[in-house]
Design an enzyme around this catalytic site. Structure first.
Site, PDB file in Angstrom:
ATOM      1  N   GLU A   1     -87.196 124.056 -38.214  1.00  0.00           N
ATOM      2  CA  GLU A   1     -85.757 123.862 -38.425  1.00  0.00           C
ATOM      3  C   GLU A   1     -85.308 122.410 -38.386  1.00  0.00           C
ATOM      4  O   GLU A   1     -84.271 122.099 -37.813  1.00  0.00           O
ATOM      5  CB  GLU A   1     -84.975 124.633 -37.345  1.00  0.00           C
ATOM      6  CG  GLU A   1     -85.265 126.099 -37.341  1.00  0.00           C
ATOM      7  CD  GLU A   1     -84.641 126.819 -36.142  1.00  0.00           C
ATOM      8  OE1 GLU A   1     -84.135 127.921 -36.354  1.00  0.00           O
ATOM      9  OE2 GLU A   1     -84.654 126.282 -35.019  1.00  0.00           O
TER      10      GLU A   1
HETATM   11  C1  TNX Z   1     -85.471 129.835 -34.113  1.00  0.00           C
HETATM   12  S1  TNX Z   1     -88.340 130.211 -34.106  1.00  0.00           S
HETATM   13  C2  TNX Z   1     -86.048 128.768 -33.451  1.00  0.00           C
HETATM   14  C3  TNX Z   1     -85.624 128.442 -32.090  1.00  0.00           C
HETATM   15  C4  TNX Z   1     -84.586 129.389 -31.579  1.00  0.00           C
HETATM   16  C5  TNX Z   1     -84.919 130.788 -32.043  1.00  0.00           C
HETATM   17  C6  TNX Z   1     -84.008 131.834 -31.507  1.00  0.00           C
HETATM   18  C7  TNX Z   1     -88.303 128.695 -34.143  1.00  0.00           C
HETATM   19  C8  TNX Z   1     -89.551 128.037 -34.451  1.00  0.00           C
HETATM   20  N1  TNX Z   1     -87.119 128.082 -33.928  1.00  0.00           N
HETATM   21  O1  TNX Z   1     -85.149 127.106 -32.035  1.00  0.00           O
HETATM   22  O2  TNX Z   1     -84.558 129.322 -30.206  1.00  0.00           O
HETATM   23  O3  TNX Z   1     -84.853 130.819 -33.440  1.00  0.00           O
HETATM   24  O4  TNX Z   1     -84.459 133.106 -31.835  1.00  0.00           O
END
Ligand code: TNX
Length: 523
Positions: free
Chosen positions: A306
């Site tokens: 992300e």
């Molecule tokens: C996505 S999964 C994220 C996290 C959040 C999560 C909550 C991932 C690699 N990144 O930053 O905590 O969703 O479900």
């Protein structure tokens, strides 16, 4: 058929004989190996019965030993007949045999006993991981140890610790001391933060190792780095506010990120380290070097998820440089699947896929890159393996962005069926617990148990075979509840499961149950 043994995960093969072996204080354990001590401790905890050790083989004594070749890696043979014997193919196998034995203990009218049984067992996947996010909310050493106790008992063998994120920095780094001085006290919702000193971290690693779990530390880069900027503003860019972030913040009544100030919301994708500053790579190298010193296991996780605030070309450049640094420092990089966008990601990098059980084309291509580059994949399909999803739409804890994941859903998927890569490229699974909504460790346990048990079976047990189905699992999982209660585990008594399981008579004899031979082991 419901396997008449109270075991989760399901063993690869079991034959149940007639009658039961009573467990009493007069039983002796031969030797004083770590496994013998773990067995005596667990039996005492579960039953109140204090077994003692002996140096000599005597009738009825419990034998625990390692014999290479007796079982595949991490496998074991457990035999309860006239005598009780556990033979591990290695030390880990012996440890798992002990966990199985402890689950087999049942009590009736005040008498503890074990079924007569022959079990030959070994894991389906070498990678059976859990992740604890200690950034959004912090969990102290004692809590992490509890997490290790309960997950290693389910035969998990990797613990991924998510040690840095926008909300806080959680590990002492001597060369950049402001990380813990200025960026560790915060957590989501303005809750109390914290961090592990190096000694505390070593204590966690050693505790995990004694339970055959490898710790994988993660420093999330180049995004999820707001907290780094609270300590060292020159390392990060200004926050990038995307529409989703702004509307989510409004809906949840959370603040927006402000550079240099602790971030207490949950929004993602707003932070990035500076990709074109050499000082960034000095920072990354120093942090990785210090982590490597603390890490006996082969992996360092460098994040990669992300990074919405990082332009794609910059992100790819960073992925290539950061994975190369991990290799230069002597470890295998692990990265979230997005880093597979970089053509030159370091060879052998392990990708962690966190898309859905039916992947988007982009996610699938990113994941495939790790395999093309000689690496392998860990599957954390978010709509099955994410322990922070709600069990039901109105469950008080957890999120729903990936799915609502009840116990049956966590149980019913196949890690090799998700991505279009050779089965041999799938190391196994990891079940992550993100901690946005878990303000206490008791909250963590609500989300983790019993789903971690369902996912342990996905990771350990053969995909096919007698008893490897939801109905059987439903019956067996209920048998873990007394142990959880005795140890104060705050599991969610999901109504999908009949926790009283009146229809199962654990004592019922004369049932043969066996699945096909395990590779490499004669039955
Ligand atoms: C996505 S999964 C994220 C996290 C959040 C999560 C909550 C991932 C690699 N990144 O930053 O905590 O969703 O479900």
């Amino acid at each position: 058929m419901v396997l008449p043994l109270p075991l989760v995960p399901l063993p690869a093969s079991a034959i149940v004989g007639e009658g039961r072996m009573p467990v009493t204080e007069s039983m002796r354990v031969i030797g004083d190996s770590p496994a013998a001590i773990q067995l005596m401790d667990a039996v005492a905890h579960r039953t109140g019965i204090r077994l003692t050790t002996t140096d000599v083989a005597e009738p009825g004594a419990i034998t625990l030993r390692v014999e290479s070749g007796a079982a595949p890696t991490e496998g074991y043979r457990l035999s309860i007949g006239e005598n009780l014997q556990i033979v591990g193919g290695d030390e880990a196998g012996l440890f798992y045999g002990v966990q199985t034995l402890v689950q087999l203990l049942t009590e009736e009218s005040g008498v503890w006993s074990l079924p007569r049984v022959e079990i030959v067992d070994a894991p389906r996947f070498p990678r059976r991981g859990v992740m604890l996010d200690v950034t959004r909310h912090f969990f102290d050493v004692a809590e992490v140890k509890r997490f290790i106790d309960e997950t290693s008992a389910l035969k998990y063998n990797h613990l991924h610790l998510h040690l840095s994120d926008d909300q806080g920095w959680r590990i002492q780094i001597d060369s950049w001391p402001k990380l813990t001085e200025l960026s560790s006290a915060s957590a989501a919702d303005g809750d109390r933060g914290g961090f592990y000193t190096k000694d505390e971290y070593r204590e966690i690693v050693a505790y995990a190792a004694a339970r055959h779990m490898i710790v994988i530390p993660e420093i999330d880069l180049p995004g999820h780095t707001h907290a780094i900027g609270v300590a060292y503003p020159d390392l990060v860019e200004e926050p990038v506010l995307n529409d989703a972030l702004v509307s989510q913040a409004k809906e949840l009544g959370q603040p927006l990120p402000v550079k240099g100030e602790p971030y207490l919301g949950w929004g993602v994708g707003h932070s990035s380290v500076r990709i074109h500053e050499e000082r960034t790579y000095e920072f990354v190298r120093d942090v990785i070097r210090e982590l490597v010193e603390l890490t006996p296991g082969p992996y360092i996780h460098i994040g990669g998820d992300e990074s919405l605030g990082t332009p794609q070309a910059d992100f790819d450049l960073f992925a290539e440089r950061a994975t190369a640094i991990v290799v230069e420092e002597g470890k295998i990089p692990v990265a979230w699947h997005e880093m597979g966008s970089a053509a030159g990601i370091a060879e052998g990098t392990v990708g962690q896929y966190w898309g859905m059980t039916t992947p988007s084309e982009t996610h699938a291509a990113e994941a495939a890159r790790f395999v093309e580059r000689g690496g392998a994949l860990i599957v954390s399909a978010a709509d099955a393996a994410y322990l922070d999803m709600k069990y039901t739409p109105d469950f008080p804890l957890g999120l729903t962005w990936a799915a609502v994941v009840d116990v049956q859903r966590a149980y019913s998927w196949d890690p090799v069926a998700v991505l279009d890569v050779p089965d041999s490229a799938i190391l196994g699974i990891e079940a992550p617990l993100w901690s946005e909504t878990t303000r206490t460790y008791a909250d963590v346990e609500q989300l983790v148990f019993p789903r971690a048990a369902a996912l342990a079976e996905v990771a350990w047990s053969p995909q096919e075979g007698e008893g490897r189905d939801w109905e059987s699992f439903r019956g067996r999982i209920a048998s873990l509840a007394p142990g959880w209660r005795a140890r104060g585990v705050n599991f969610h008594a999901s109504p999908e499961i009949d926790w009283a399981s009146p229809e199962i008579d654990w004592a019922s004899p004369e049932i043969d149950w066996a699945s096909p031979e395990i590779d490499g082991v004669e039955q």
